[in-house]
Design a protein around this motif. Structure first.
Motif, PDB file in Angstrom:
ATOM      1  N   LEU A 186       0.822  -1.207   0.000  1.00  0.00           N
ATOM      2  CA  LEU A 186       0.000   0.000   0.000  1.00  0.00           C
ATOM      3  C   LEU A 186       0.859   1.261   0.000  1.00  0.00           C
ATOM      4  O   LEU A 186       0.506   2.249  -0.650  1.00  0.00           O
ATOM      5  CB  LEU A 186      -0.955   0.014   1.195  1.00  0.00           C
ATOM      6  N   SER A 187       1.981   1.231   0.693  1.00  0.00           N
ATOM      7  CA  SER A 187       2.885   2.382   0.669  1.00  0.00           C
ATOM      8  C   SER A 187       3.349   2.643  -0.757  1.00  0.00           C
ATOM      9  O   SER A 187       3.390   3.790  -1.212  1.00  0.00           O
ATOM     10  CB  SER A 187       4.094   2.128   1.569  1.00  0.00           C
ATOM     11  N   ASP A 188       3.678   1.579  -1.466  1.00  0.00           N
ATOM     12  CA  ASP A 188       4.103   1.694  -2.856  1.00  0.00           C
ATOM     13  C   ASP A 188       2.963   2.207  -3.735  1.00  0.00           C
ATOM     14  O   ASP A 188       3.178   3.055  -4.610  1.00  0.00           O
ATOM     15  CB  ASP A 188       4.601   0.334  -3.341  1.00  0.00           C
ATOM     16  N   ILE A 189       1.749   1.729  -3.510  1.00  0.00           N
ATOM     17  CA  ILE A 189       0.590   2.182  -4.283  1.00  0.00           C
ATOM     18  C   ILE A 189       0.350   3.670  -4.064  1.00  0.00           C
ATOM     19  O   ILE A 189       0.118   4.428  -5.013  1.00  0.00           O
ATOM     20  CB  ILE A 189      -0.665   1.359  -3.919  1.00  0.00           C
ATOM     21  N   PHE A 190       0.404   4.124  -2.808  1.00  0.00           N
ATOM     22  CA  PHE A 190       0.189   5.545  -2.524  1.00  0.00           C
ATOM     23  C   PHE A 190       1.273   6.403  -3.147  1.00  0.00           C
ATOM     24  O   PHE A 190       1.024   7.532  -3.557  1.00  0.00           O
ATOM     25  CB  PHE A 190       0.125   5.809  -1.015  1.00  0.00           C
ATOM     26  N   LYS A 235       2.998   5.673  -5.963  1.00  0.00           N
ATOM     27  CA  LYS A 235       3.015   5.635  -7.427  1.00  0.00           C
ATOM     28  C   LYS A 235       1.637   5.822  -8.063  1.00  0.00           C
ATOM     29  O   LYS A 235       1.388   6.808  -8.746  1.00  0.00           O
ATOM     30  CB  LYS A 235       3.626   4.313  -7.895  1.00  0.00           C
ATOM     31  N   GLU A 236       0.714   4.884  -7.851  1.00  0.00           N
ATOM     32  CA  GLU A 236      -0.559   4.899  -8.559  1.00  0.00           C
ATOM     33  C   GLU A 236      -1.603   5.849  -7.983  1.00  0.00           C
ATOM     34  O   GLU A 236      -2.450   6.336  -8.706  1.00  0.00           O
ATOM     35  CB  GLU A 236      -1.168   3.483  -8.624  1.00  0.00           C
ATOM     36  N   ALA A 237      -1.568   6.086  -6.687  1.00  0.00           N
ATOM     37  CA  ALA A 237      -2.653   6.849  -6.053  1.00  0.00           C
ATOM     38  C   ALA A 237      -2.220   8.240  -5.603  1.00  0.00           C
ATOM     39  O   ALA A 237      -2.777   8.802  -4.678  1.00  0.00           O
ATOM     40  CB  ALA A 237      -3.203   6.061  -4.868  1.00  0.00           C
ATOM     41  N   ARG A 238      -1.247   8.809  -6.272  1.00  0.00           N
ATOM     42  CA  ARG A 238      -0.782  10.148  -5.894  1.00  0.00           C
ATOM     43  C   ARG A 238      -1.905  11.168  -5.967  1.00  0.00           C
ATOM     44  O   ARG A 238      -1.982  12.079  -5.141  1.00  0.00           O
ATOM     45  CB  ARG A 238       0.352  10.595  -6.796  1.00  0.00           C
ATOM     46  N   GLY A 281     -12.113   0.459  -3.684  1.00  0.00           N
ATOM     47  CA  GLY A 281     -12.180  -0.652  -4.633  1.00  0.00           C
ATOM     48  C   GLY A 281     -11.003  -0.656  -5.593  1.00  0.00           C
ATOM     49  O   GLY A 281     -10.409  -1.704  -5.870  1.00  0.00           O
ATOM     50  N   THR A 282     -10.649   0.513  -6.094  1.00  0.00           N
ATOM     51  CA  THR A 282      -9.505   0.636  -7.002  1.00  0.00           C
ATOM     52  C   THR A 282      -8.206   0.301  -6.286  1.00  0.00           C
ATOM     53  O   THR A 282      -7.338  -0.388  -6.830  1.00  0.00           O
ATOM     54  CB  THR A 282      -9.432   2.072  -7.564  1.00  0.00           C
ATOM     55  N   ILE A 283      -8.075   0.795  -5.056  1.00  0.00           N
ATOM     56  CA  ILE A 283      -6.872   0.525  -4.274  1.00  0.00           C
ATOM     57  C   ILE A 283      -6.764  -0.964  -3.968  1.00  0.00           C
ATOM     58  O   ILE A 283      -5.685  -1.558  -4.066  1.00  0.00           O
ATOM     59  CB  ILE A 283      -6.865   1.370  -2.984  1.00  0.00           C
ATOM     60  N   ARG A 284      -7.892  -1.592  -3.655  1.00  0.00           N
ATOM     61  CA  ARG A 284      -7.899  -3.034  -3.377  1.00  0.00           C
ATOM     62  C   ARG A 284      -7.514  -3.820  -4.633  1.00  0.00           C
ATOM     63  O   ARG A 284      -6.803  -4.828  -4.560  1.00  0.00           O
ATOM     64  CB  ARG A 284      -9.284  -3.456  -2.887  1.00  0.00           C
TER      65      ARG A 284
END
Length: 115
Positions: free
Chosen positions: A20-24, A26-29, A75-78
């Motif tokens: 999740l740290s990586d997602i925040f 990169k993808e969820a900025r 949902g997208t984050i999951r």
């Protein structure tokens, strides 16, 4: 009385925290809206079907809007999380976000001590 987490729950929690740290980052900025979001803790249910993610948001006043945006896009984050843990977990856990306000509490205490 809260039961102690099993080793498996702790390992899954650490993996989810890392991913999740990586997602925040990169993808969820766009979801964090310029705030610095840190995944401080992840609690996983015994059946590994639910994960509560505790976030530390800086600046503190952006906590509520950031949390609302993350709830709206859970949902997208999951889905992004599922792409990362597909080889480790059979089922991607449902996720819920909560604010970890321990840093804000420490800062308030420090200000009171300095006065």
């Amino acid at each position: 009385m809260e039961k102690e987490e099993t080793t498996r729950q702790q390992k899954v929690g650490r993996q989810i925290q890392k991913d999740l740290s990586d997602i925040f980052l990169k993808e969820a900025r766009h979801l964090v809206q310029g705030a610095m979001v840190t995944v401080s803790k992840v609690r996983v249910s015994p059946d590994l079907g639910f994960a509560k993610i505790y976030l530390s948001v800086f600046p503190f006043d952006k906590g509520a809007p950031t949390l609302a945006a993350l709830h709206d896009h859970a949902g997208t984050i999951r889905f992004e999380l599922g792409k990362r843990v597909k080889n480790q977990l059979r089922i991607v856990p449902e996720i819920a976000f909560a604010i970890d306000d321990s840093l804000e509490y420490v800062e308030r205490i420090e200000k009171l001590i300095q006065e």
